[in-house]
Design an enzyme around this catalytic site. Structure first.
Site, short mmCIF file in Angstrom:
data_model
loop_
_atom_site.label_atom_id
_atom_site.label_comp_id
_atom_site.label_asym_id
_atom_site.label_seq_id
_atom_site.Cartn_x
_atom_site.Cartn_y
_atom_site.Cartn_z
N CYS A 138 -2.51 8.91 -7.06
CA CYS A 138 -3.65 8.60 -6.20
C CYS A 138 -4.80 9.55 -6.54
O CYS A 138 -4.63 10.77 -6.49
CB CYS A 138 -3.30 8.72 -4.73
SG CYS A 138 -4.77 8.50 -3.68
N GLY A 158 -7.60 -4.43 -13.97
CA GLY A 158 -8.66 -5.38 -14.28
C GLY A 158 -8.22 -6.76 -14.72
O GLY A 158 -8.97 -7.47 -15.38
N LYS A 168 4.08 5.41 -11.13
CA LYS A 168 2.73 4.90 -11.38
C LYS A 168 1.87 6.01 -11.95
O LYS A 168 1.69 7.06 -11.32
CB LYS A 168 2.11 4.33 -10.11
CG LYS A 168 0.77 3.66 -10.39
CD LYS A 168 0.37 2.69 -9.33
CE LYS A 168 -0.93 1.99 -9.69
NZ LYS A 168 -1.36 1.07 -8.64
N LYS A 208 0.87 -1.18 0.00
CA LYS A 208 0.00 0.00 0.00
C LYS A 208 0.91 1.24 0.00
O LYS A 208 1.98 1.22 0.64
CB LYS A 208 -0.87 -0.04 1.27
CG LYS A 208 -1.63 1.24 1.59
CD LYS A 208 -2.87 1.36 0.76
CE LYS A 208 -3.59 2.70 0.99
NZ LYS A 208 -4.27 3.17 -0.21
N ASN A 249 -12.95 2.88 -4.74
CA ASN A 249 -12.42 3.10 -3.40
C ASN A 249 -12.08 4.56 -3.23
O ASN A 249 -11.69 5.24 -4.18
CB ASN A 249 -11.18 2.23 -3.16
CG ASN A 249 -9.92 2.87 -3.70
OD1 ASN A 249 -9.32 3.73 -3.05
ND2 ASN A 249 -9.53 2.48 -4.91
O1 RRO Z 1 -5.50 5.28 -0.87
C1 RRO Z 1 -6.23 5.48 -1.86
O2 RRO Z 1 -7.32 6.02 -1.75
C2 RRO Z 1 -5.82 5.11 -3.22
C3 RRO Z 1 -4.55 5.30 -3.72
BR1 RRO Z 1 -3.16 5.91 -2.69
C4 RRO Z 1 -4.28 5.04 -5.09
O3 RRO Z 1 -3.18 5.23 -5.61
N1 RRO Z 1 -5.30 4.59 -5.86
C5 RRO Z 1 -6.53 4.38 -5.36
O4 RRO Z 1 -7.42 3.96 -6.10
N2 RRO Z 1 -6.78 4.64 -4.04
#
Ligand code: RRO
Length: 313
Positions: free
Chosen positions: A130, A252, A167, A42, A66
């Site tokens: 992110c 995916g 990324k 993470k 998310n």
């Molecule tokens: O922690 C997140 O909400 C999150 C991150 Br760091 C990311 O790079 N991609 C994502 O979908 N959630």
């Protein structure tokens, strides 16, 4: 099926995707994390982060959203608890680093690379993409200059021998422009893609389901977007517009056939994220399926099919 990732040999092209297998301990109850080419952590920030309010996950017909908001214990606790444990079980680790400023990214990378467990670090993945940051305008990966700055500062902290991956976000007008910027700053490889920004409306309340309104969409729905991003950037490498570096594909992937699609577009390693929530063995299983598929085709080296979809005829 070993792969060379910017000078680091991995015994398998398969990885977890950042944020989808927590610290690895739960996954390890189902499958040996050292069987992976690498375990991707993470994203970790300098200090502890509690993340966004709940609900911060939404399942939809076409994928999962998310809005975790970079929750985590901070780099010191990460190193002492999680990296130490991954090191102890023999995993190769790609550490995903994040920050609110370019110097914070660099400080996280410095702490990880100077830790007693740095020998387990196969690569640093710089998460500039992110989607769940307070102000979406601050996503580094949407701006070539900010992307360049983050990678430049992180590079100063990462020793030779540990490749630095960037990324990238699919939510940009020209992903090749961002790729060019991070490669100018010395990135050794690219991970594509992070999640795609989305909103889910609660059908009863007719209000956004996620407390933070927007979230990152992952799962099968975004695979064609990942293939498109990998395709565009690989095409730019192949015609010399940007330097050629390894691409790590994510988006995916649920089966060996899905993985092969990303490989054919140009990826030489594959991350499995959302599929691991239902099946913690998925990243390893997909590797076995990919190997079986290649064997049926009489292909002995993954490198022989990386980017093959670009070849004429
Ligand atoms: O922690 C997140 O909400 C999150 C991150 Br760091 C990311 O790079 N991609 C994502 O979908 N959630």
């Amino acid at each position: 099926m070993s792969v060379d990732l910017a000078g680091v040999r991995l015994p398998s092209p398969m990885m977890t995707a950042s944020g989808c297998a927590a610290n690895g301990r739960e996954m390890h109850r189902f499958v040996d994390v050292a069987e992976l080419g690498a375990f991707v952590t993470k994203s970790v920030k300098l200090g502890a982060v509690s993340g966004r309010g709940t609900p911060r996950m939404a399942e939809t017909d076409s994928g999962m959203l998310n809005s975790i908001g970079l929750q985590g214990p901070g780099v010191q606790a990460f190193v002492e608890r999680d990296l130490a444990w991954l090191h102890s079980v023999g995993a190769r680790v790609v550490v995903s680093v994040a920050g609110s400023t370019a110097s914070e990214f660099a400080a996280v990378a410095r702490t990880v690379c100077r830790s007693p467990y740095a020998s387990a670090v196969a690569a640093i993945e710089v998460n500039i993409s992110c989607p769940n940051v307070a102000n979406r305008g601050l996503v580094f990966a949407c701006d070539p200059a900010s992307s360049h700055k983050v990678l430049t500062l992180v590079r100063e902290e990462v020793p030779r021998g540990i490749p630095m991956l960037a990324k990238l976000s699919p939510d940009v007008t020209d992903i090749t422009e961002i790729a060019a910027a991070v490669l100018r700053a010395g990135a050794h490889g690219l991970t594509m893609i992070n999640t795609l920004l989305g909103v889910v409306i609660d059908p009863v309340r007719l209000r956004p389901h996620l407390a933070g309104t927007t979230g990152g969409l992952s799962g099968p729905a975004i695979r064609p977007v990942a293939v498109r991003a990998i395709w565009q950037v690989t095409a730019a490498m192949r015609d010399g517009r940007i330097p050629t570096v390894p691409v790590v594909g994510a988006g995916g992937v649920r089966t060996g056939a899905d993985a092969l699609e990303l490989v054919a577009a140009g990826a030489s390693a594959i991350q499995v994220g959302t599929a691991a929530f239902n099946d913690p063995t998925a990243p390893v299983r997909v590797g076995h399926e990919l190997a079986a598929d290649l064997e049926r085709r009489g292909i002995t080296r993954l490198a022989d099919v990386v980017g093959i979809a670009h070849d004429g005829g």
